[in-house]
Every structure is written in structure tokens, then in C-alpha cells.
Motif scaffolding. Structure first.
Motif, PDB file in Angstrom:
ATOM      1  N   ARG A  30       0.703  -1.245  -0.185  1.00 19.36           N
ATOM      2  CA  ARG A  30       0.046   0.059   0.134  1.00 19.36           C
ATOM      3  C   ARG A  30       0.883   1.223  -0.008  1.00 19.36           C
ATOM      4  NH1 ARG A  30      -4.424  -2.379   2.576  1.00 19.36           N
ATOM      5  NH2 ARG A  30      -3.130  -2.865   4.413  1.00 19.36           N
ATOM      6  N   LEU A  31       1.831   1.170   0.795  1.00 15.37           N
ATOM      7  CA  LEU A  31       2.867   2.298   0.735  1.00 15.37           C
ATOM      8  C   LEU A  31       3.769   2.552  -0.467  1.00 15.37           C
ATOM      9  CD1 LEU A  31       4.001   1.829   4.301  1.00 15.37           C
ATOM     10  CD2 LEU A  31       2.827   3.683   3.936  1.00 15.37           C
ATOM     11  N   ALA A  32       3.775   1.489  -1.242  1.00 18.20           N
ATOM     12  CA  ALA A  32       4.637   1.582  -2.393  1.00 18.20           C
ATOM     13  C   ALA A  32       3.437   2.055  -3.547  1.00 18.20           C
ATOM     14  CB  ALA A  32       5.026   0.330  -2.775  1.00 18.20           C
ATOM     15  N   GLY A  33       2.296   1.876  -3.238  1.00 18.22           N
ATOM     16  CA  GLY A  33       1.362   2.647  -4.121  1.00 18.22           C
ATOM     17  C   GLY A  33       0.621   1.253  -4.963  1.00 18.22           C
ATOM     18  N   GLY A  34       0.610   0.084  -4.343  1.00 13.51           N
ATOM     19  CA  GLY A  34      -0.145  -0.960  -4.783  1.00 13.51           C
ATOM     20  C   GLY A  34      -0.890  -1.796  -3.660  1.00 13.51           C
ATOM     21  N   PRO A  35      -2.162  -1.566  -3.544  1.00 18.32           N
ATOM     22  CA  PRO A  35      -2.815  -1.825  -2.453  1.00 18.32           C
ATOM     23  C   PRO A  35      -3.194  -3.701  -2.630  1.00 18.32           C
ATOM     24  CG  PRO A  35      -4.367  -0.857  -4.155  1.00 18.32           C
ATOM     25  CD  PRO A  35      -3.020  -0.441  -4.428  1.00 18.32           C
ATOM     26  N   ASN A  36      -2.959  -3.998  -3.820  1.00 18.27           N
ATOM     27  CA  ASN A  36      -3.061  -5.510  -4.112  1.00 18.27           C
ATOM     28  C   ASN A  36      -1.828  -6.183  -4.525  1.00 18.27           C
ATOM     29  OD1 ASN A  36      -5.884  -4.071  -5.106  1.00 18.27           O
ATOM     30  ND2 ASN A  36      -6.256  -5.928  -3.512  1.00 18.27           N
ATOM     31  N   TYR A  37      -0.619  -5.237  -4.347  1.00 18.88           N
ATOM     32  CA  TYR A  37       0.600  -5.821  -4.973  1.00 18.88           C
ATOM     33  C   TYR A  37       1.371  -6.496  -3.654  1.00 18.88           C
ATOM     34  CZ  TYR A  37      -0.076  -3.933  -9.192  1.00 18.88           C
ATOM     35  OH  TYR A  37      -0.493  -3.390 -10.496  1.00 18.88           O
TER      36      TYR A  37
END
Length: 104
Positions: A30-37
Motif C-alpha cells: 500500500r505504501l508503495a502504491g499498490g493495494p493488491n501488490y
DNA sequence: CGACTGACTCGAT
DNA sequence: TATCGAGCCAGTC
């Protein structure tokens, strides 16, 4: 091919984890910009070139479960002051880091 | 191009 | 917290 921005975000998020604290893959993603990553975060940390330079051992899954076979992670966490349960789970109630708020 | 896999997550039990 | 089942994303075969 993973987005460089996402990878960089993962590195930043993981590197920002204070000593004695842990973060979940989902939070890192999420912090990296991908909620499902979350899985991508795991892959990145596994393939990360920084290796020991990055406190990837402070990243665990949602249940506080460590990577199977990665005994080094448990040792490093214990070295940080994080106590693991007999089953190898971290007390997220105590060690889960809230990146938005400094914990006491 | 389709199927399998994984350092995962969520909701329900 | 433990366990089960279903979902999601990218990489590899």
C-alpha cells in the motif's frame, strides 16, 4: 516487469520500519502504491539487490507469519527485540508498526 | 496464449 | 490466533 516506482516505494517503506517493529506485505505494498501488490512486494524483497542492507526481515504476512525456511528472519527479529511465539508467529498486537503514527 | 506457483490478503468459522 | 476457502498479480513453464 515491475514498476520501478513501486519497487522504490517498497524499499522506502521497508527502510522506514523502525527497529523492533514489523510491517505486513500488504502495508508495504500500500505504501508503495499498490493495494493488491502484496505478493509483488514479497517477490521484490526476495529478489532485492540490497539484501541485508534492507530490513526485509521486518516484513511479515498479515498473521505475523515469517517466511517458511527463512530461519535468518527469526534470528534477526529476535536480535531487534521482537519475541516470536512458539509457532513462529510475531505478536502483531505489539510489534505491528503504524507508519502514520509513532507508537509508544 | 493457458496453467501453475508463490517471502500474500481477506472474510468466515 | 488458527484454519479453510476464494481472490488477486506478476513471473515462469
Amino acid at each position: 516487469m515491475l514498476d520501478s516506482d513501486f519497487i522504490e516505494g517498497v524499499y522506502v517503506a521497508v527502510a522506514a520500519i523502525p527497529k523492533g517493529r514489523v510491517l505486513t506485505y500488504g502495508d508495504v505494498a500500500r505504501l508503495a502504491g499498490g493495494p493488491n501488490y502484496a505478493r509483488m512486494a514479497g517477490r521484490i524483497l526476495h529478489e532485492n539487490p540490497l539484501g541485508r542492507s534492507l530490513p526485509c526481515h521486518r516484513v511479515v504476512n498479515s498473521l505475523g507469519r515469517l517466511c517458511p525456511g527463512w530461519t535468518e528472519q527469526a534470528v534477526l527479529l529476535k536480535n531487534e527485540g521482537v519475541v516470536l511465539k512458539a509457532n513462529g508467529c510475531v505478536d502483531l498486537k505489539r510489534y505491528h508498526w503504524n507508519y502514520n503514527e509513532a507508537q509508544p
